[in-house]
Design an enzyme around this catalytic site. Structure first.
Site, PDB file in Angstrom:
ATOM      1  N   ASP A  34      -8.837 -41.391  55.043  1.00 35.08           N
ATOM      2  CA  ASP A  34      -9.215 -42.117  53.815  1.00 35.08           C
ATOM      3  C   ASP A  34     -10.729 -42.204  53.733  1.00 35.08           C
ATOM      4  OD1 ASP A  34      -7.470 -44.465  51.965  1.00 35.08           O
ATOM      5  OD2 ASP A  34      -9.662 -44.405  51.900  1.00 35.08           O
ATOM      6  N   GLU A  85      -8.168 -40.762  42.878  1.00 35.46           N
ATOM      7  CA  GLU A  85      -8.697 -41.793  41.977  1.00 35.46           C
ATOM      8  C   GLU A  85      -7.513 -42.139  41.083  1.00 35.46           C
ATOM      9  OE1 GLU A  85     -11.476 -43.395  41.815  1.00 35.46           O
ATOM     10  OE2 GLU A  85     -12.449 -42.333  43.464  1.00 35.46           O
ATOM     11  N   THR A 133       2.554 -38.786  39.535  1.00 34.11           N
ATOM     12  CA  THR A 133       2.802 -39.882  38.593  1.00 34.11           C
ATOM     13  C   THR A 133       3.644 -39.426  37.408  1.00 34.11           C
ATOM     14  OG1 THR A 133       1.677 -41.339  37.029  1.00 34.11           O
ATOM     15  CG2 THR A 133       0.569 -39.290  37.526  1.00 34.11           C
ATOM     16  N   ASP A 134       4.322 -40.380  36.776  1.00 29.12           N
ATOM     17  CA  ASP A 134       5.072 -40.067  35.547  1.00 29.12           C
ATOM     18  C   ASP A 134       4.136 -39.849  34.356  1.00 29.12           C
ATOM     19  OD1 ASP A 134       4.254 -42.708  35.192  1.00 29.12           O
ATOM     20  OD2 ASP A 134       6.245 -43.501  34.726  1.00 29.12           O
ATOM     21  N   GLU A 135       2.844 -40.238  34.517  1.00 29.72           N
ATOM     22  CA  GLU A 135       1.917 -40.115  33.383  1.00 29.72           C
ATOM     23  C   GLU A 135       1.674 -38.655  33.010  1.00 29.72           C
ATOM     24  OE1 GLU A 135      -1.534 -42.540  33.302  1.00 29.72           O
ATOM     25  OE2 GLU A 135      -0.481 -44.269  34.102  1.00 29.72           O
ATOM     26  N   TYR A 158      -7.250 -39.092  33.869  1.00 32.59           N
ATOM     27  CA  TYR A 158      -6.485 -39.323  35.104  1.00 32.59           C
ATOM     28  C   TYR A 158      -5.204 -38.480  35.109  1.00 32.59           C
ATOM     29  CZ  TYR A 158      -2.957 -41.496  38.089  1.00 32.59           C
ATOM     30  OH  TYR A 158      -1.946 -41.690  39.005  1.00 32.59           O
ATOM     31  N   LYS A 162      -4.032 -35.333  37.553  1.00 34.41           N
ATOM     32  CA  LYS A 162      -2.815 -35.337  38.384  1.00 34.41           C
ATOM     33  C   LYS A 162      -1.921 -34.150  37.989  1.00 34.41           C
ATOM     34  CE  LYS A 162      -1.672 -38.048  41.095  1.00 34.41           C
ATOM     35  NZ  LYS A 162      -1.948 -38.203  42.551  1.00 34.41           N
ATOM     36  N   ARG A 298      -6.881 -49.548  24.867  1.00 36.37           N
ATOM     37  CA  ARG A 298      -7.334 -48.427  25.698  1.00 36.37           C
ATOM     38  C   ARG A 298      -7.292 -47.159  24.831  1.00 36.37           C
ATOM     39  NH1 ARG A 298      -3.643 -47.423  30.939  1.00 36.37           N
ATOM     40  NH2 ARG A 298      -5.097 -48.846  31.946  1.00 36.37           N
TER      41      ARG A 298
HETATM   42  P1  NAD Z   1      -5.384 -46.579  45.197  1.00 41.63           P
HETATM   43  O1  NAD Z   1      -6.485 -46.328  44.218  1.00 41.63           O
HETATM   44  O2  NAD Z   1      -4.992 -47.978  45.515  1.00 41.63           O
HETATM   45  O3  NAD Z   1      -5.733 -45.875  46.588  1.00 41.63           O
HETATM   46  C1  NAD Z   1      -6.292 -44.587  46.669  1.00 41.63           C
HETATM   47  C2  NAD Z   1      -6.776 -44.370  48.100  1.00 41.63           C
HETATM   48  O4  NAD Z   1      -7.308 -43.030  48.199  1.00 41.63           O
HETATM   49  C3  NAD Z   1      -7.903 -45.326  48.510  1.00 41.63           C
HETATM   50  O5  NAD Z   1      -7.662 -45.824  49.810  1.00 41.63           O
HETATM   51  C4  NAD Z   1      -9.149 -44.428  48.502  1.00 41.63           C
HETATM   52  O6  NAD Z   1     -10.143 -44.850  49.432  1.00 41.63           O
HETATM   53  C5  NAD Z   1      -8.554 -43.078  48.879  1.00 41.63           C
HETATM   54  N1  NAD Z   1      -9.380 -41.956  48.396  1.00 41.63           N
HETATM   55  C6  NAD Z   1      -9.895 -41.794  47.152  1.00 41.63           C
HETATM   56  N2  NAD Z   1     -10.606 -40.655  47.098  1.00 41.63           N
HETATM   57  C7  NAD Z   1     -10.525 -40.074  48.335  1.00 41.63           C
HETATM   58  C8  NAD Z   1     -11.051 -38.873  48.888  1.00 41.63           C
HETATM   59  N3  NAD Z   1     -11.807 -38.035  48.169  1.00 41.63           N
HETATM   60  N4  NAD Z   1     -10.762 -38.584  50.181  1.00 41.63           N
HETATM   61  C9  NAD Z   1      -9.993 -39.435  50.931  1.00 41.63           C
HETATM   62  N5  NAD Z   1      -9.503 -40.595  50.449  1.00 41.63           N
HETATM   63  C10 NAD Z   1      -9.757 -40.908  49.161  1.00 41.63           C
HETATM   64  O7  NAD Z   1      -4.147 -45.742  44.652  1.00 41.63           O
HETATM   65  P2  NAD Z   1      -2.587 -46.078  44.683  1.00 41.63           P
HETATM   66  O8  NAD Z   1      -2.264 -46.920  43.513  1.00 41.63           O
HETATM   67  O9  NAD Z   1      -2.216 -46.504  46.037  1.00 41.63           O
HETATM   68  O10 NAD Z   1      -1.994 -44.621  44.385  1.00 41.63           O
HETATM   69  C11 NAD Z   1      -1.734 -43.720  45.449  1.00 41.63           C
HETATM   70  C12 NAD Z   1      -1.206 -42.419  44.863  1.00 41.63           C
HETATM   71  O11 NAD Z   1      -0.021 -42.672  44.126  1.00 41.63           O
HETATM   72  C13 NAD Z   1      -2.165 -41.729  43.889  1.00 41.63           C
HETATM   73  O12 NAD Z   1      -2.072 -40.340  44.117  1.00 41.63           O
HETATM   74  C14 NAD Z   1      -1.628 -42.089  42.519  1.00 41.63           C
HETATM   75  O13 NAD Z   1      -1.947 -41.085  41.579  1.00 41.63           O
HETATM   76  C15 NAD Z   1      -0.145 -42.156  42.801  1.00 41.63           C
HETATM   77  N6  NAD Z   1       0.642 -43.063  41.935  1.00 41.63           N
HETATM   78  C16 NAD Z   1       0.284 -44.385  41.832  1.00 41.63           C
HETATM   79  C17 NAD Z   1       1.082 -45.234  41.061  1.00 41.63           C
HETATM   80  C18 NAD Z   1       0.746 -46.703  40.914  1.00 41.63           C
HETATM   81  O14 NAD Z   1       1.419 -47.398  40.153  1.00 41.63           O
HETATM   82  N7  NAD Z   1      -0.226 -47.241  41.638  1.00 41.63           N
HETATM   83  C19 NAD Z   1       2.215 -44.732  40.414  1.00 41.63           C
HETATM   84  C20 NAD Z   1       2.520 -43.366  40.529  1.00 41.63           C
HETATM   85  C21 NAD Z   1       1.732 -42.547  41.313  1.00 41.63           C
HETATM   86  O1  DAU Z   2       2.793 -44.768  35.544  1.00 41.77           O
HETATM   87  C1  DAU Z   2       2.199 -44.588  36.795  1.00 41.77           C
HETATM   88  C2  DAU Z   2       0.734 -44.983  36.731  1.00 41.77           C
HETATM   89  O2  DAU Z   2       0.709 -46.407  36.631  1.00 41.77           O
HETATM   90  C3  DAU Z   2      -0.064 -44.527  37.944  1.00 41.77           C
HETATM   91  O3  DAU Z   2      -0.086 -43.121  37.975  1.00 41.77           O
HETATM   92  C4  DAU Z   2      -1.498 -45.066  37.901  1.00 41.77           C
HETATM   93  O4  DAU Z   2      -2.186 -44.715  39.092  1.00 41.77           O
HETATM   94  C5  DAU Z   2      -1.426 -46.576  37.789  1.00 41.77           C
HETATM   95  O5  DAU Z   2      -2.730 -47.105  37.659  1.00 41.77           O
HETATM   96  C6  DAU Z   2      -0.571 -46.987  36.587  1.00 41.77           C
HETATM   97  O6  DAU Z   2      -1.234 -46.632  35.342  1.00 41.77           O
HETATM   98  P1  DAU Z   2      -1.215 -47.615  34.075  1.00 41.77           P
HETATM   99  O7  DAU Z   2      -2.345 -47.276  33.200  1.00 41.77           O
HETATM  100  O8  DAU Z   2       0.145 -47.685  33.477  1.00 41.77           O
HETATM  101  O9  DAU Z   2      -1.469 -49.027  34.870  1.00 41.77           O
HETATM  102  P2  DAU Z   2      -2.413 -50.268  34.529  1.00 41.77           P
HETATM  103  O10 DAU Z   2      -2.040 -51.342  35.509  1.00 41.77           O
HETATM  104  O11 DAU Z   2      -3.840 -49.888  34.406  1.00 41.77           O
HETATM  105  O12 DAU Z   2      -1.899 -50.711  33.091  1.00 41.77           O
HETATM  106  C7  DAU Z   2      -0.532 -51.038  32.862  1.00 41.77           C
HETATM  107  C8  DAU Z   2      -0.394 -51.364  31.374  1.00 41.77           C
HETATM  108  O13 DAU Z   2      -1.097 -52.593  31.097  1.00 41.77           O
HETATM  109  C9  DAU Z   2      -1.008 -50.336  30.455  1.00 41.77           C
HETATM  110  O14 DAU Z   2      -0.213 -50.232  29.279  1.00 41.77           O
HETATM  111  C10 DAU Z   2      -2.380 -50.902  30.092  1.00 41.77           C
HETATM  112  C11 DAU Z   2      -2.137 -52.403  30.132  1.00 41.77           C
HETATM  113  N1  DAU Z   2      -3.271 -53.249  30.549  1.00 41.77           N
HETATM  114  C12 DAU Z   2      -3.882 -52.951  31.738  1.00 41.77           C
HETATM  115  C13 DAU Z   2      -4.929 -53.712  32.189  1.00 41.77           C
HETATM  116  C14 DAU Z   2      -5.634 -53.374  33.481  1.00 41.77           C
HETATM  117  C15 DAU Z   2      -3.652 -54.342  29.804  1.00 41.77           C
HETATM  118  O15 DAU Z   2      -3.069 -54.643  28.738  1.00 41.77           O
HETATM  119  N2  DAU Z   2      -4.680 -55.119  30.269  1.00 41.77           N
HETATM  120  C16 DAU Z   2      -5.359 -54.838  31.415  1.00 41.77           C
HETATM  121  O16 DAU Z   2      -6.326 -55.566  31.764  1.00 41.77           O
END
Ligand code: NAD
Ligand code: DAU
Length: 369
Positions: A34, A85, A133-135, A158, A162, A298
């Protein structure tokens, strides 16, 4: 002993996965790589010490020499690739790091794996599990679900980054026989989620009496999955997933953003009404719903995500177990019990980002290249 390289293991899902694997598969050796960006936090792994079963390496997934030496010295069998990211808003204000990490970084990971794992025939026991991700599928109307056959249609920098990484993973399977599996997951929530994402941000702001910024009309829908269910799904995909296949993972818990924000407010209001100590620690006159502020939407905001996860349910015998209403209560409790974790984050550089973003509660962050 399986040797598992976990990239991004100090982030939200990655650290939950490390904690889950320590309990579910104590015989494995986990090597976390990481970079510790703003989202990486070693406090998430504080109970886990370096030793036979665990090693932490600070480094970048774009550093091929580092990857090469890790594959060689650690004799990696499995990669679980989380590093990315991950925040859509940041990808709008500054997309460059998303291209560098999510696309170039995944490419560098694939190159390292290809070099050390010669091809499917010789790669027994090897797996490259790419967490996506589903996005990548874009946005749904009021009905229907994303299946593994839904065409890719990413709408943010983003999700485009992905999607590009998913295509590279697919190409490395078809071209070089790399034993890769991709999972496409819906929105996660739970402990250790960085407080820029909807649920932790709303919990912390509702606790501390700050505005709750709801984008647009608050009617956008996400399909929420508890992070522990996601960790079990990745474990199942490692065990039962077939190379070259992709698996959708979702929580069957669609909720509108505004309903989630109101639910968080009512959980916190209830706590304040029933517990004088809590009300003293987090004082507010009236309901937390008075903090809700509708702010500028957004750009390119996807309307609805919803996952059809029948494929992983039947192929790997996995099913989401957490119910959203109980999962969100547990999550509120976690943030209440772990105040020092988020206070440290909120007092650092991250706050400047949010200060800039929400001064006046209606501006997106300034464009960075
Ligand atoms: P996060 O942002 O919390 O964590 C990302 C981690 O990756 C951090 O620890 C960061 O330091 C590390 N990182 C970033 N750039 C790096 C690099 N160049 N080299 C090494 N490490 C690096 O993310 P998360 O929410 O835990 O998501 C993890 C994975 O799951 C991502 O690939 C994201 O696209 C995917 N994902 C997340 C969600 C969600 O809801 N959070 C949903 C679907 C998929
Ligand atoms: O669907 C999977 C994705 O979910 C992952 O791939 C991404 O890494 C993760 O960040 C997440 O993306 P979203 O954009 O859906 O998550 P976020 O929490 O940023 O926002 C969720 C919803 O809430 C979205 O419709 C935007 C809205 N939102 C978000 C924030 C931060 C608000 O209305 N207010 C806010 O302040």
């Amino acid at each position: 002993m399986r040797k598992i390289l976990i990239t991004g293991g100090a982030g939200f899902i990655g650290s939950n996965f490390v904690i889950y694997m320590k309990g579910a598969h104590p015989g494995d050796r986990l090597i976390v790589l990481d970079k510790l960006t703003y989202a990486g936090n070693l406090e998430n792994l504080k109970g886990i010490k370096d030793g036979e079963g665990f090693r932490f390496v600070k480094g970048d997934i774009n550093d091929f020499e580092l990857l090469d030496s890790l594959f060689q010295k650690e004799k990696i069998d499995i990669v679980v690739h989380f590093a990315a990211e991950s925040h859509v808003d940041r990808s709008i204000s500054g997309p460059r790091s998303f291209i560098e990490t999510n696309i170039n970084g995944t490419f560098t990971m694939l190159e390292a794996a290809r070099r050390h794992w010669p091809g499917v025939a010789d790669a027994a026991g090897k797996r490259f599990l790419h967490v996506s991700t589903d996005e990548v599928y874009g946005s749904l109307g009021p009905t229907g679900y994303f299946t593994e056959e839904t065409p890719y249609s990413p709408n943010s920098p983003y999700s485009a980054s992905k999607a590009a990484s998913d295509h590279l993973v697919r190409a490395y399977f078809h071209t070089y026989g790399l034993p890769a599996v991709t999972t496409n997951c819906s929105n996660n929530y739970g402990p250790y989620q960085f407080p820029e994402k909807l649920i932790p941000l709303m919990i912390i702001n509702a606790l501390t009496g700050k505005p709750l910024p709801v984008y647009g009309d608050g009617q956008n829908v996400r399909d929420w999955l508890h992070v522990e269910d996601h960790c079990r799904a990745i474990d199942a995909a490692l065990e039962k997933g077939r190379p070259g296949e992709t698996y959708n993972i979702g929580g069957r818990s669609e909720r509108k953003n505004i309903d989630i924000v109101k639910l968080i407010c009512s959980i916190i209001d209830e706590k304040a009404a029933s517990d004088k100590g809590f009300a003293g620690e987090y004082p507010l006159d009236g309901s937390r719903t008075s903090l809700i502020k509708y702010v500028t939407d957004r750009p390119g905001h996807d309307k609805r995500y919803a996952i059809d996860c029948k494929k992983i349910e039947s192929a790997a015998g996995w099913k989401a177990e957490e119910n959203f209403e109980s999962g969100i209560r547990k999550t509120v409790d976690w943030y209440v019990e772990n105040r020092s974790w988020w206070e440290r984050i909120m007092s650092g550089e991250y706050m400047d980002y949010y200060d800039r973003q929400y001064k006046g509660l209606a501006k997106m962050p300034k464009t960075q290249s």
